[in-house]
Design a protein around this motif. Structure first.
Motif, PDB file in Angstrom:
ATOM      1  N   THR A 248       0.835  -1.192   0.000  1.00 32.69           N
ATOM      2  CA  THR A 248       0.000   0.000   0.000  1.00 32.69           C
ATOM      3  C   THR A 248       0.873   1.246   0.000  1.00 32.69           C
ATOM      4  OG1 THR A 248      -1.748  -1.153   1.212  1.00 32.69           O
ATOM      5  CG2 THR A 248      -1.806   1.257   1.236  1.00 32.69           C
ATOM      6  N   LEU A 249       0.529   2.217  -0.846  1.00 34.95           N
ATOM      7  CA  LEU A 249       1.305   3.445  -0.930  1.00 34.95           C
ATOM      8  C   LEU A 249       1.008   4.347   0.263  1.00 34.95           C
ATOM      9  CD1 LEU A 249       3.226   5.295  -2.504  1.00 34.95           C
ATOM     10  CD2 LEU A 249       1.218   6.197  -3.738  1.00 34.95           C
ATOM     11  N   ASP A 250       2.043   4.592   1.058  1.00 36.01           N
ATOM     12  CA  ASP A 250       1.961   5.556   2.160  1.00 36.01           C
ATOM     13  C   ASP A 250       2.326   6.917   1.574  1.00 36.01           C
ATOM     14  OD1 ASP A 250       2.432   7.230   4.346  1.00 36.01           O
ATOM     15  OD2 ASP A 250       3.105   5.579   5.614  1.00 36.01           O
ATOM     16  N   ARG A 251       1.339   7.765   1.398  1.00 38.44           N
ATOM     17  CA  ARG A 251       1.575   9.034   0.709  1.00 38.44           C
ATOM     18  C   ARG A 251       2.411  10.001   1.546  1.00 38.44           C
ATOM     19  NH1 ARG A 251      -1.549   8.871  -3.788  1.00 38.44           N
ATOM     20  NH2 ARG A 251      -3.340   7.448  -3.749  1.00 38.44           N
ATOM     21  N   GLU A 252       2.451   9.809   2.859  1.00 39.86           N
ATOM     22  CA  GLU A 252       3.232  10.717   3.706  1.00 39.86           C
ATOM     23  C   GLU A 252       4.728  10.528   3.480  1.00 39.86           C
ATOM     24  OE1 GLU A 252       2.157  10.431   7.765  1.00 39.86           O
ATOM     25  OE2 GLU A 252       0.062  11.019   7.448  1.00 39.86           O
ATOM     26  N   ILE A 253       5.163   9.289   3.249  1.00 40.07           N
ATOM     27  CA  ILE A 253       6.593   9.054   3.049  1.00 40.07           C
ATOM     28  C   ILE A 253       6.917   8.663   1.603  1.00 40.07           C
ATOM     29  CG2 ILE A 253       6.901   8.365   5.448  1.00 40.07           C
ATOM     30  CD1 ILE A 253       7.016   5.461   4.514  1.00 40.07           C
TER      31      ILE A 253
END
Length: 348
Positions: A173-178
């Motif tokens: 899952t893409l963690d948009r914060e990092i």
């Protein structure tokens, strides 16, 4: 702490003493292309990419503006790294050679840059599909069983990259914060039993007898031969259908039909059916043409089309049985045939 995609790839690389790191670099480049496309899809109309591009792809289909942009992103992100010898896209008629000013590698990349792009205007899920092969004398015309990596990215409420290296299917899952893909769904497994199927019933008049029989039995519910109720789904995005089946089970049918006698189906073998089939099989499911295993097919053309049935193993095996035993004679489907419920109602 969950591993990032890069950490996962390096850990897998260390299991092979002959690994050079080139394959890891290639998958990381694919990851970056998917992140860029996810950003564009997420901006929607704000990206200035709405509507058709005014052009057609190699199969004569109208291209959406995002189709063209996503294809460019895949090319530009993967051409320079020295891992690839060539690329094949749904959007181009011939393979794309690596420009001479970049080093060539030992892998081939086939991809559909934006699957389900007709869903963009409706803000429904779309995705990218990819397949990695080793360079060989067959070039891209290799059976899907020879893939060394396959997967897809789905751009929905969250962006996920689902990947197999031939040792299980894993979701990141893409963690948009990092800005990193995180391993959130290790060792995905498709449930063996299901009460859900996906098919476009607007094509019912063209289906083969085996498919008509299967759908009728599902629709008959608890009082029919299956003894239980089924739900029917259709999203018009191969990636979205595959992802739902990976998450909760089911079976997907886009079978060959009677619309065009020169085609064995509608989906492209090299960059749609083969990578999805590998992902599904590595998650314990089955992928078939209705006649046999998709990954065993010997490709004859770059944009060859096939019928595709995949999902829970028991359901796909049932459909294969129907193709073997009940497909040679016409089946008068009670819900879709000349004596269906709707026909009877008109005659009453």
């Amino acid at each position: 702490m969950e591993a990032t995609l890069t950490e996962y790839l390096i850990a897998e690389q260390r299991k092979s003493p002959l690994a050079t790191g080139g394959f890891t670099a290639l998958v990381n480049d694919v990851r970056l292309a998917c992140k860029k496309i996810s950003y564009l899809v997420g901006k929607g109309a704000l990206a200035g990419m709405r509507g058709e591009a005014g052009s057609r792809n190699s199969q004569g289909e109208a291209q959406m503006a995002l189709d063209v942009r996503a294809d460019e992103i895949f090319r530009r992100t993967n051409e320079w790294g020295g891992t690839l010898a060539a690329m094949l896209s749904e959007e181009g008629e011939a393979p794309y050679p690596i420009p001479p000013h970049y080093p060539k590698g030992s892998y081939l990349l086939a991809y559909d840059p934006l699957d389900g792009s007709s869903n963009i205007e409706a803000n429904a899920p779309v995705g990218s599909i990819f397949s990695v092969l080793r360079v060989s004398d067959q070039e891209f015309l290799q059976p899907g069983a020879q893939q060394v990596c396959a997967g897809y990215a789905i751009y929905g409420p969250t962006t996920m990259l689902v990947l197999t290296l031939g040792r299980g299917t894993h979701g990141f899952t893409l963690d948009r914060e990092i800005g990193e893909f995180i391993l959130t769904h290790p060792d995905l497994r498709i449930p063996e039993e299901t009460s859900e199927f996906a098919i476009n019933t607007s094509n019912a008049r063209f289906w083969e007898p085996a498919v008509k029989r299967y759908v009728d039995e599902c629709l008959a519910g608890k009082t029919g031969p299956r003894g239980r109720d089924f739900n029917m789904r259709w999203i018009a995005s191969l990636v979205a259908e595959a992802h739902r089946i990976l998450m909760r089970g089911g079976v997907f049918l886009y079978p060959r039909d009677a619309r065009d006698a020169t085609r064995n189906g509608r989906l492209r073998l090299l960059y749609e059916a083969n990578p999805i089939a590998m992902v599904i099989e590595q998650a314990g499911g089955r992928a078939s043409t209705g006649i046999g295993r998709v990954l065993d097919l010997e490709p004859r053309a770059l944009h060859e089309r096939v019928g595709l049935i995949f999902g829970s193993q028991s359901e796909v095996e049932r459909l294969e049985h129907y193709h073997r035993e009940f497909n040679k004679r016409e089946y008068d489907a009670p819900l879709f045939g000349a004596r269906g419920l709707f026909r009877a109602g008109l005659q009453a």
